[in-house]
Design a protein around this motif. Structure first.
Motif, PDB file in Angstrom:
ATOM      1  N   VAL A  81       0.830  -1.199   0.000  1.00 15.63           N
ATOM      2  CA  VAL A  81       0.000   0.000   0.000  1.00 15.63           C
ATOM      3  C   VAL A  81       0.867   1.251   0.000  1.00 15.63           C
ATOM      4  CG1 VAL A  81      -1.696   1.307   1.334  1.00 15.63           C
ATOM      5  CG2 VAL A  81      -1.909  -1.168   1.144  1.00 15.63           C
ATOM      6  N   THR A  82       1.930   1.245   0.763  1.00 14.14           N
ATOM      7  CA  THR A  82       2.771   2.433   0.893  1.00 14.14           C
ATOM      8  C   THR A  82       3.782   2.569  -0.239  1.00 14.14           C
ATOM      9  OG1 THR A  82       4.340   1.241   2.274  1.00 14.14           O
ATOM     10  CG2 THR A  82       2.582   2.493   3.389  1.00 14.14           C
ATOM     11  N   GLY A  83       4.130   1.483  -0.909  1.00 17.24           N
ATOM     12  CA  GLY A  83       5.108   1.532  -1.987  1.00 17.24           C
ATOM     13  C   GLY A  83       6.527   1.505  -1.446  1.00 17.24           C
ATOM     14  N   ILE A  84       7.451   1.486  -2.347  1.00 15.68           N
ATOM     15  CA  ILE A  84       8.866   1.462  -1.985  1.00 15.68           C
ATOM     16  C   ILE A  84       9.495   2.761  -2.459  1.00 15.68           C
ATOM     17  CG2 ILE A  84      11.067   0.305  -2.364  1.00 15.68           C
ATOM     18  CD1 ILE A  84       9.453  -2.267  -2.834  1.00 15.68           C
ATOM     19  N   PHE A  85      10.164   3.451  -1.574  1.00 14.54           N
ATOM     20  CA  PHE A  85      10.803   4.715  -1.920  1.00 14.54           C
ATOM     21  C   PHE A  85      12.141   4.443  -2.587  1.00 14.54           C
ATOM     22  CE2 PHE A  85      13.694   8.207  -0.962  1.00 14.54           C
ATOM     23  CZ  PHE A  85      13.002   9.248  -1.561  1.00 14.54           C
ATOM     24  N   MET A  86      12.377   5.079  -3.717  1.00  8.50           N
ATOM     25  CA  MET A  86      13.657   4.964  -4.409  1.00  8.50           C
ATOM     26  C   MET A  86      14.290   6.343  -4.480  1.00  8.50           C
ATOM     27  SD  MET A  86      12.912   2.504  -7.609  1.00  8.50           S
ATOM     28  CE  MET A  86      11.821   1.121  -7.463  1.00  8.50           C
ATOM     29  N   ASP A  87      15.580   6.416  -4.221  1.00  7.11           N
ATOM     30  CA  ASP A  87      16.303   7.683  -4.301  1.00  7.11           C
ATOM     31  C   ASP A  87      16.265   8.223  -5.729  1.00  7.11           C
ATOM     32  OD1 ASP A  87      17.052   7.670  -1.624  1.00  7.11           O
ATOM     33  OD2 ASP A  87      18.877   6.521  -2.038  1.00  7.11           O
ATOM     34  N   LYS A  88      16.244   9.552  -5.836  1.00  4.41           N
ATOM     35  CA  LYS A  88      16.321  10.181  -7.149  1.00  4.41           C
ATOM     36  C   LYS A  88      17.717   9.974  -7.714  1.00  4.41           C
ATOM     37  CE  LYS A  88      14.114  14.200  -7.856  1.00  4.41           C
ATOM     38  NZ  LYS A  88      13.780  15.628  -7.681  1.00  4.41           N
ATOM     39  N   LEU A  89      17.790   9.789  -9.003  1.00  3.32           N
ATOM     40  CA  LEU A  89      19.087   9.631  -9.659  1.00  3.32           C
ATOM     41  C   LEU A  89      19.777  10.973  -9.837  1.00  3.32           C
ATOM     42  CD1 LEU A  89      18.019   7.059 -12.384  1.00  3.32           C
ATOM     43  CD2 LEU A  89      19.258   6.602 -10.258  1.00  3.32           C
ATOM     44  N   ALA A  90      18.976  12.034  -9.990  1.00  3.68           N
ATOM     45  CA  ALA A  90      19.494  13.391 -10.164  1.00  3.68           C
ATOM     46  C   ALA A  90      18.352  14.367  -9.905  1.00  3.68           C
ATOM     47  CB  ALA A  90      20.036  13.581 -11.569  1.00  3.68           C
ATOM     48  N   SER A  91      18.681  15.605  -9.642  1.00 12.20           N
ATOM     49  CA  SER A  91      17.635  16.596  -9.403  1.00 12.20           C
ATOM     50  C   SER A  91      17.331  17.430 -10.650  1.00 12.20           C
ATOM     51  CB  SER A  91      18.013  17.508  -8.239  1.00 12.20           C
ATOM     52  OG  SER A  91      19.232  18.151  -8.508  1.00 12.20           O
ATOM     53  N   LYS A  92      18.205  17.313 -11.685  1.00 14.68           N
ATOM     54  CA  LYS A  92      17.986  18.063 -12.924  1.00 14.68           C
ATOM     55  C   LYS A  92      18.265  17.175 -14.126  1.00 14.68           C
ATOM     56  CE  LYS A  92      19.239  22.500 -10.935  1.00 14.68           C
ATOM     57  NZ  LYS A  92      20.185  23.583 -10.935  1.00 14.68           N
ATOM     58  N   LYS A  93      17.623  17.532 -15.242  1.00 17.39           N
ATOM     59  CA  LYS A  93      17.855  16.810 -16.490  1.00 17.39           C
ATOM     60  C   LYS A  93      17.909  17.802 -17.638  1.00 17.39           C
ATOM     61  CE  LYS A  93      12.918  15.814 -16.873  1.00 17.39           C
ATOM     62  NZ  LYS A  93      11.919  14.767 -16.919  1.00 17.39           N
ATOM     63  N   LEU A  94      18.575  17.407 -18.699  1.00 19.99           N
ATOM     64  CA  LEU A  94      18.673  18.206 -19.912  1.00 19.99           C
ATOM     65  C   LEU A  94      17.755  17.608 -20.967  1.00 19.99           C
ATOM     66  CD1 LEU A  94      22.545  18.603 -20.080  1.00 19.99           C
ATOM     67  CD2 LEU A  94      20.885  20.341 -19.405  1.00 19.99           C
ATOM     68  N   ALA A 135      20.337  19.292 -26.363  1.00 19.89           N
ATOM     69  CA  ALA A 135      19.589  19.250 -25.100  1.00 19.89           C
ATOM     70  C   ALA A 135      19.988  20.490 -24.312  1.00 19.89           C
ATOM     71  CB  ALA A 135      19.929  17.979 -24.328  1.00 19.89           C
ATOM     72  N   ASN A 136      19.297  21.595 -24.551  1.00 24.51           N
ATOM     73  CA  ASN A 136      19.697  22.855 -23.933  1.00 24.51           C
ATOM     74  C   ASN A 136      18.706  23.381 -22.909  1.00 24.51           C
ATOM     75  OD1 ASN A 136      17.699  23.576 -25.683  1.00 24.51           O
ATOM     76  ND2 ASN A 136      18.985  24.783 -27.038  1.00 24.51           N
ATOM     77  N   LYS A 137      17.682  22.613 -22.555  1.00 21.92           N
ATOM     78  CA  LYS A 137      16.723  23.022 -21.531  1.00 21.92           C
ATOM     79  C   LYS A 137      17.005  22.243 -20.260  1.00 21.92           C
ATOM     80  CE  LYS A 137      13.052  24.734 -24.286  1.00 21.92           C
ATOM     81  NZ  LYS A 137      12.754  26.086 -24.018  1.00 21.92           N
ATOM     82  N   THR A 138      17.300  22.936 -19.186  1.00 21.71           N
ATOM     83  CA  THR A 138      17.529  22.300 -17.890  1.00 21.71           C
ATOM     84  C   THR A 138      16.218  22.316 -17.113  1.00 21.71           C
ATOM     85  OG1 THR A 138      19.818  23.060 -17.890  1.00 21.71           O
ATOM     86  CG2 THR A 138      18.905  22.340 -15.775  1.00 21.71           C
ATOM     87  N   LEU A 139      15.761  21.127 -16.724  1.00 19.73           N
ATOM     88  CA  LEU A 139      14.489  20.977 -16.024  1.00 19.73           C
ATOM     89  C   LEU A 139      14.677  20.175 -14.750  1.00 19.73           C
ATOM     90  CD1 LEU A 139      12.417  19.962 -19.159  1.00 19.73           C
ATOM     91  CD2 LEU A 139      12.400  22.195 -18.059  1.00 19.73           C
ATOM     92  N   ASP A 159       8.828  19.372 -22.238  1.00 13.26           N
ATOM     93  CA  ASP A 159       8.201  18.125 -21.800  1.00 13.26           C
ATOM     94  C   ASP A 159       9.091  16.905 -21.981  1.00 13.26           C
ATOM     95  OD1 ASP A 159       5.759  19.396 -21.084  1.00 13.26           O
ATOM     96  OD2 ASP A 159       5.213  19.466 -23.219  1.00 13.26           O
ATOM     97  N   CYS A 160      10.271  17.093 -22.495  1.00 10.51           N
ATOM     98  CA  CYS A 160      11.231  16.004 -22.743  1.00 10.51           C
ATOM     99  C   CYS A 160      10.654  14.918 -23.645  1.00 10.51           C
ATOM    100  CB  CYS A 160      11.704  15.388 -21.425  1.00 10.51           C
ATOM    101  SG  CYS A 160      12.624  16.511 -20.376  1.00 10.51           S
TER     102      CYS A 160
END
Length: 125
Positions: free
Chosen positions: A21-34, A118-122, A39-40
């Protein structure tokens, strides 16, 4: 007496289902992407896998040596993390994997064709 047994069994069942029910938390791989767009969804490049890669979890895709992959975003490397790109498998012989988007290590591929920069940082979600 039987009501207590049912209650105990019910509580045990609920406790066993708690992780589902609660799911499994996974760490983010990064906080930003190009990406190439906000909308990528536009393809950045086409890459060829230089080695096989077995996905460690559901965020990643399996790739096989020689396989072509469309790249949609590139994670911005942070501290000690690896550099990962997001893409989908391409080609008729990989029909069962086409449309599946996931991450893979950028060190295992070589760019064959760059469609756009890939010049948009999101922020990642």
């Amino acid at each position: 007496m039987t009501h207590r047994v049912y209650l105990v069994v019910l509580l045990l069942c609920l406790r066993l289902m708690y992780p589902l029910v609660t799911g499994i938390f996974m760490d983010k791989l990064a906080s930003k992407k190009l990406c190439a767009d906000d909308d990528c969804v536009y393809t950045i490049s086409l890459v060829r896998a230089e080695e096989d890669y077995n996905a460690p979890d559901c965020r990643f895709i399996n790739i096989k040596k020689g396989q072509l992959i469309y790249v949609y975003s590139k994670l911005v490397k942070e501290k000690e993390s690896g550099e990962f790109w997001a893409g989908s498998v391409y080609g008729e012989q990989y029909e069962d994997h086409m449309g599946t988007v996931g991450y893979f290590p950028s060190s295992l591929v070589s760019e064959q064709h760059v469609y756009q920069e890939a010049n948009k940082t999101l922020p990642t979600t």
